[in-house]
Design an enzyme around this catalytic site. Structure first.
Site, short mmCIF file in Angstrom:
data_model
loop_
_atom_site.label_atom_id
_atom_site.label_comp_id
_atom_site.label_asym_id
_atom_site.label_seq_id
_atom_site.Cartn_x
_atom_site.Cartn_y
_atom_site.Cartn_z
N GLU A 1 0.83 -1.20 0.00
CA GLU A 1 0.00 0.00 0.00
C GLU A 1 0.87 1.25 0.00
O GLU A 1 1.95 1.24 0.59
CB GLU A 1 -0.92 0.00 1.23
N HIS B 1 -8.26 1.03 1.91
CA HIS B 1 -8.01 0.96 3.36
C HIS B 1 -8.94 1.93 4.11
O HIS B 1 -8.49 2.80 4.86
CB HIS B 1 -6.54 1.27 3.68
#
Length: 531
Positions: free
Chosen positions: A263, A281
């Site tokens: 990420e 997220h």
């Protein structure tokens, strides 16, 4: 002079006002955390640093933080804080472990609905002027079996919500007792059974060595055809490439992911596959959760800076300043004893019994209990701390009992920890020597005298010749240096144990070679936080 706090990420104005109302001088610079060089220039002015995820508290930042006493993370994840460097610097790291549980659980439920009814894809199609009603045939959640991997705080909320949706819930969690599962009205199962039975699988475990890739290619292949998989916990729990192949083949009917192995996720094997729902997220991204964790961290930091009270600290026990000098080594011992017991148990723990003997019986036993429980729980959750550990233990139905007694042996004081499972009891005892160093003095009722090291190897065997030679030669052949070697036995020819303090992790190859010798009944590598 009033303490001074820097808020370097986007916290709510209400949280910032809490600092002001408590008489703390606060600078609110919500974009400063993204500029590492500028942050390093100014951090030396501050006693406290309040952050979210954008600010990276690195050794470089800590080196410049000459006055820093506490870092407060509004949220549970502290991957952006170097905790080891913080500890060495004497900086407390706090988080807010319970502020976003409901929000994350709700997101998992929302993702389950989204993938069951193909909502994002159907919405995009309708926005495009298509009316593909027959294309988006979904499935009901009612009467489907939900497999929950990890039935702790967030997983437990998901279980409760799923039962409200009339789903059948099966849960895999090595630390979930049968009694707690019954109370939650879920069926406790092993992982393989969950994989073969579940129509939907949702993950709610931290990323550890034990949970990394828990849904590997091998385990994904065991799943029921048509399964749908939801991950709103941590990236790295699922083999995303293997899952993509099973989605393409039709074995897996759908997936919904909020977290990814890398990420920010710009590219991923799951992207652009039909019936895969992806979000960036967003698990904790609600107004309520962000406000809750911001207010919580402001209160915690204010309490510490003004009164010395320590709450939700990841690298410091919750004790008063007066107690810390005397209790520090005993708290470290309690953590080591818990870590030993926790690493030795692969079964659900039903009870933890802690006995305090001699001088330690008059200390702050609540703090010592928390240290023991945190040590035990670290195997399942590395982010656990002395505040959250007892809460987690209680939620899992683990009974905690404490006894005290006057001095009974040759030590001025000692602590004995016994964990109880459905199959056995395990006990370990330790003391603190005059040099302030914790020592293990008894394991399974066998007396020893062992220094605690970061990397250790524990073995059990019958008391026969050749054990020392076998261990020494194998470690030597593997180039593993032994710093300390301790032996103990119940009686001549009876059960015996060895505890080796080594300079590096014992390789799996070395453990395999020891197992081939057919001398040992147990070979267990152990890791302790000795910083």
């Amino acid at each position: 002079m009033a303490p001074k706090v820097l808020v370097s990420d986007k916290l709510s104005e209400t949280a910032v006002q809490i600092f002001r109302d408590r008489g703390i001088d606060v600078d609110f610079m919500p974009d400063l955390g993204k500029d590492k060089e500028k942050l390093a220039e100014v951090i030396g002015q501050y006693d406290g640093l309040a952050i979210r995820s954008a600010t990276k508290v690195t050794p470089t930042i800590l080196e410049a933080a000459t006055n820093l006493k506490v870092v407060g993370r509004a949220g549970i994840g502290t991957d952006n804080v170097d905790k080891e460097a913080s500890s060495k610097k004497g900086v407390i790291v706090m988080n807010t472990p319970f502020g976003n549980m409901i929000t994350t659980a709700e997101h998992a439920i929302a993702m389950m609905f989204a993938v069951a009814r193909q909502i994002p894809e159907a919405s995009a199609s309708t926005h495009a002027g298509k009316w593909e009603k027959s294309k988006f045939m979904g499935v009901e959640l009612t009467n489907k079996t939900l497999g929950v991997i990890g039935a702790g705080n967030i997983g437990g909320i998901v279980c409760d919500r799923a039962r409200g949706l009339k789903m059948k819930v099966v849960a895999y969690d090595p630390f979930l007792s049968e009694e707690k599962a019954e109370k939650m009205q879920v069926e406790k199962v092993e992982l393989d059974e969950l994989l073969t039975r579940a129509d939907f699988i949702t993950l709610h475990v931290p990323l550890t060595e034990g949970t990394k890739n828990i849904l590997s290619a091998e385990n994904l292949a065991k799943t029921k055809k048509g399964v749908r998989i939801i991950n709103c916990a941590r990236g790295g729990l699922v083999d995303e490439a293997a899952l993509a192949e099973l989605l393409k083949s039709g074995h897996v009917a759908g997936a919904a992911f909020d977290v990814f192995s890398e990420e920010p996720a710009k590219e991923n094997a799951l992207f652009n596959l039909p019936n895969v729902v992806c979000t960036p997220h967003l698990g904790a991204a609600t107004t309520e959760a962000q406000e809750n964790v911001a207010l919580q961290v402001a209160e915690q930091m204010s309490n510490y800076l003004l009164t010395g009270a320590v709450e939700n600290a990841l690298n410091m026990p919750s004790v008063t300043a007066e107690e810390a000098k005397v209790m520090g080594p005993w708290i470290k011992l309690a953590d080591h004893l818990g870590a030993f017991a926790g690493q030795m148990s692969d079964e659900p723990i039903e009870a933890i019994n802690i006995c305090y003997d001699g001088i330690v019986a008059d200390m702050n036993l609540d703090a010592l209990n928390c240290a023991v429980i945190a040590g035990i729980m670290k195997k399942a959750n590395p982010d656990v701390n002395m505040v959250s550990a007892p809460v987690i233990a209680k939620e899992r139905g683990i009974q905690i009992s404490t006894t005290t007694q006057d001095k009974t042996g040759s030590f001025d004081g000692y602590v004995k920890v016994t964990i109880v499972t459905s199959k056995r009891e395990r006990s370990v005892a330790g003391t603190v020597f005059s040099d302030g160093k914790p020592r293990f003095i008894q394991i399974k009722g066998i007396n020893i005298d062992a220094e605690v090291g970061e990397h250790m190897l524990y073995t059990t065997n019958k008391d026969v010749p050749g054990i020392i030679g076998a261990l020494g030669k194998t470690m030597g052949d593997m180039n593993v240096n032994i710093a300390n070697f301790t032996l103990g036995r119940s009686d001549a020819g009876g059960e015996a144990i060895a505890l080796l303090y080594v300079d590096a992790p014992v390789p799996a190859e070395a453990r395999a070679k020891l197992a081939e010798l057919d001398l040992f009944t147990q070979i267990k590598p152990l890791v302790f936080d000795v910083a």
